[in-house]
Design a protein around this motif. Structure first.
Motif, short mmCIF file in Angstrom:
data_model
loop_
_atom_site.label_atom_id
_atom_site.label_comp_id
_atom_site.label_asym_id
_atom_site.label_seq_id
_atom_site.Cartn_x
_atom_site.Cartn_y
_atom_site.Cartn_z
N MET A 1 -4.59 -2.70 -13.29
CA MET A 1 -4.27 -1.85 -12.14
C MET A 1 -2.76 -1.69 -12.06
N LEU B 1 0.19 -1.03 -10.06
CA LEU B 1 0.57 -1.00 -8.66
C LEU B 1 1.89 -0.27 -8.42
N SER C 1 5.75 1.60 -3.45
CA SER C 1 4.51 1.38 -4.22
C SER C 1 3.71 0.21 -3.66
N GLN D 1 2.24 1.16 -0.28
CA GLN D 1 1.11 2.07 -0.43
C GLN D 1 -0.13 1.31 -0.93
N ALA D 2 0.07 0.36 -1.83
CA ALA D 2 -1.06 -0.43 -2.34
C ALA D 2 -1.69 -1.27 -1.21
N GLN E 1 -3.67 1.07 1.07
CA GLN E 1 -4.94 1.48 0.46
C GLN E 1 -5.85 0.30 0.15
N GLN E 2 -5.40 -0.90 0.60
CA GLN E 2 -6.16 -2.14 0.41
C GLN E 2 -6.42 -2.46 -1.07
N LEU E 3 -5.46 -2.07 -1.91
CA LEU E 3 -5.52 -2.42 -3.33
C LEU E 3 -4.94 -3.81 -3.57
N LEU E 4 -4.18 -4.29 -2.56
CA LEU E 4 -3.64 -5.64 -2.60
C LEU E 4 -4.16 -6.40 -1.38
N LYS E 5 -4.41 -7.69 -1.56
CA LYS E 5 -4.84 -8.52 -0.44
C LYS E 5 -4.01 -9.80 -0.42
N ASP F 1 -2.55 -12.22 -3.42
CA ASP F 1 -2.46 -11.53 -4.72
C ASP F 1 -1.05 -11.64 -5.27
N THR G 1 -1.08 -9.35 5.06
CA THR G 1 -1.51 -7.95 5.09
C THR G 1 -1.54 -7.44 6.52
#
Length: 332
Positions: free
Chosen positions: A1, A3, A21, A24-25, A28-32, A35, A80
Motif C-alpha cells: 500500500m 501511503l 499523505s 489523507q490516509a 480514509q481509514q487506511l491507517l489505524k 500502524d 486516530t
C-alpha cells in the motif's frame, strides 16, 4: 500500500506533501492506531529527497500528537482521534496585515476543530490553476480568494460546488458559490457619502487606482459619488512625486501610494487635513497612529473571518455581504 505521494514539480513543499499523505490516509481509514509508517530511509530512496525533509514531516506529525517515535524501530500512528471532519484548503491572493486579521479571526472561531492548509497565488493565474488542480479531492472545503483576476471561474468549476466558498472579491461568474464578500462599489459610495460634509471644503477628489489588484467596483463607487455630488475628480493609476494641490483629497487603496503621498506632502511642507486630505482603504492598526490618524474606508475583516468560520462549521450555503464603514480620523 503506497501511503505517501509526492509530486516533484508541485509548488507544495515536499515535507507538506508527506504530511498531507498521512492525514489523507488517516481520513480514509487506511491507517489505524499502532500502524508503522514507511521508514525515513525508504521514503528518501523512493522519492530522491533528503533525510531532513522526511524527518521534519514526521516530527511535525509527532508534535501534533498523530504519530509516535520508538527509538530504533521507527514512527507509528499514535492516535486516530484527529478531527478530519473538515480539512480546509484556504487560497489567499496575498499576505498583508488585514488578511492576517481575517485569518486569525477565522482560526479563533474554528477553535482547532479543522485542519487548515494555507496557500497564496499572488495574482498569478497559472499558480492559481496549479494549486487548485493539485489539491482537488484532498480537502472537504475549499476557500478561494480569487482577487480581481479574470478566468478564475472555469478553474474553480473543477471543484465540488457545495464545498467551495468565495472570499472577499467575487463577480457575476462566481454567483453560484457560497461567499462572504465585499461590495466595493457600494462601500466606496457609502463611505464617501458619510464624509460628504468634510469633503465640502475640498476642491478635488483623486482616486489612485493601479488596477492590478484592486476591484473595479472602487472606481464605479467613486465616480458615482463624484458625479452625483458634482465634485471635481480624477482617477490616476500611479503616484510618485506629483504635485499636491491645495484642497486635494486622495482616496488610496494601496498602502505604497499612501506612503508616497505623505512623503510628497512633507516635501511641499503641506499639512494633512489643513491643506489636503487622505482617505485610505482597508483598516490596519498602524493607520490609527500614522500622522495622528488616517481616515479609512474598510470592511470589518475580523467579522469576515468569523462569518466564514460559522458558515464552514454549519455547512451553510449562503452569499453574505460583509459590512463596511468609514472611520474618520485626523487626515480629513
Amino acid at each position: 500500500m503506497k501511503l505517501i505521494k509526492i509530486t516533484p514539480d508541485s509548488v507544495i513543499p515536499k515535507y507538506q506533501q508527506i504530511i498531507n499523505s498521512i492525514e489523507q490516509a488517516l481520513a480514509q481509514q487506511l491507517l489505524k492506531k499502532n500502524d508503522k509508517l514507511p521508514s525515513i530511509n525508504k521514503v528518501c530512496m523512493e522519492f530522491g529527497i533528503s533525510r531532513d525533509t522526511v524527518l521534519y514531516a514526521y516530527e511535525t506529525l509527532k508534535k501534533r500528537g498523530i504519530v509516535n517515535a520508538i527509538l530504533g524501530k521507527g514512527y507509528y500512528i499514535k492516535s486516530t482521534d484527529w478531527d478530519f471532519e473538515e480539512r480546509i484548503f484556504l487560497l489567499f491572493d496575498e499576505l498583508n496585515a488585514f488578511k492576517e486579521t481575517l485569518y486569525n479571526s477565522f482560526l479563533e472561531e474554528l477553535q482547532q476543530r479543522s485542519n487548515i492548509h494555507v496557500f497564496f497565488h499572488y495574482f498569478n493565474i497559472d499558480v492559481f490553476k496549479k494549486l487548485i488542480e493539485e489539491n482537488n479531492g484532498n480537502y472537504t472545503k475549499y476557500i478561494i480568494m480569487p482577487g480581481n483576476m479574470n478566468n478564475t471561474a472555469p478553474i474553480i468549476k473543477m471543484l465540488p460546488k457545495k464545498d467551495v466558498y468565495i472570499l472577499d472579491q467575487t463577480n457575476l461568474h462566481l454567483r453560484e458559490y457560497s461567499s462572504v464578500y465585499q461590495n466595493f462599489a457600494k462601500d466606496m459610495y457609502n463611505g464617501l457619502s458619510k464624509a460628504k460634509a468634510l469633503l465640502k471644503a475640498h476642491q478635488r477628489l483623486i482616486l489612485i487606482f493601479p488596477g492590478e489588484k484592486e476591484p473595479i467596483g472602487m472606481v464605479e463607487g467613486f465616480t458615482s459619488f463624484c458625479e452625483q455630488h458634482k465634485k471635481k475628480h480624477i482617477v490616476i493609476n500611479n503616484f510618485t512625486d506629483e504635485k499636491i494641490l491645495d484642497g486635494d483629497v486622495f482616496i488610496i487603496p494601496d498602502d505604497k501610494h499612501l506612503v508616497n503621498v505623505i512623503k510628497q506632502s512633507k516635501k511641499q511642507k503641506l499639512k494633512i487635513k489643513k491643506d489636503f486630505g487622505i482617505i485610505s482603504y482597508n483598516e490596519t492598526p498602524l493607520k490609527g497612529i500614522v500622522e495622528s490618524g488616517i481616515t479609512t474606508i474598510s470592511t470589518d475583516f475580523w467579522q469576515m473571518g468569523k462569518i466564514l468560520a460559522e458558515m464552514i462549521l454549519n455547512s451553510k450555503q449562503e452569499r453574505i455581504e460583509n459590512a463596511s464603514d468609514l472611520i474618520i480620523r485626523n487626515s480629513l
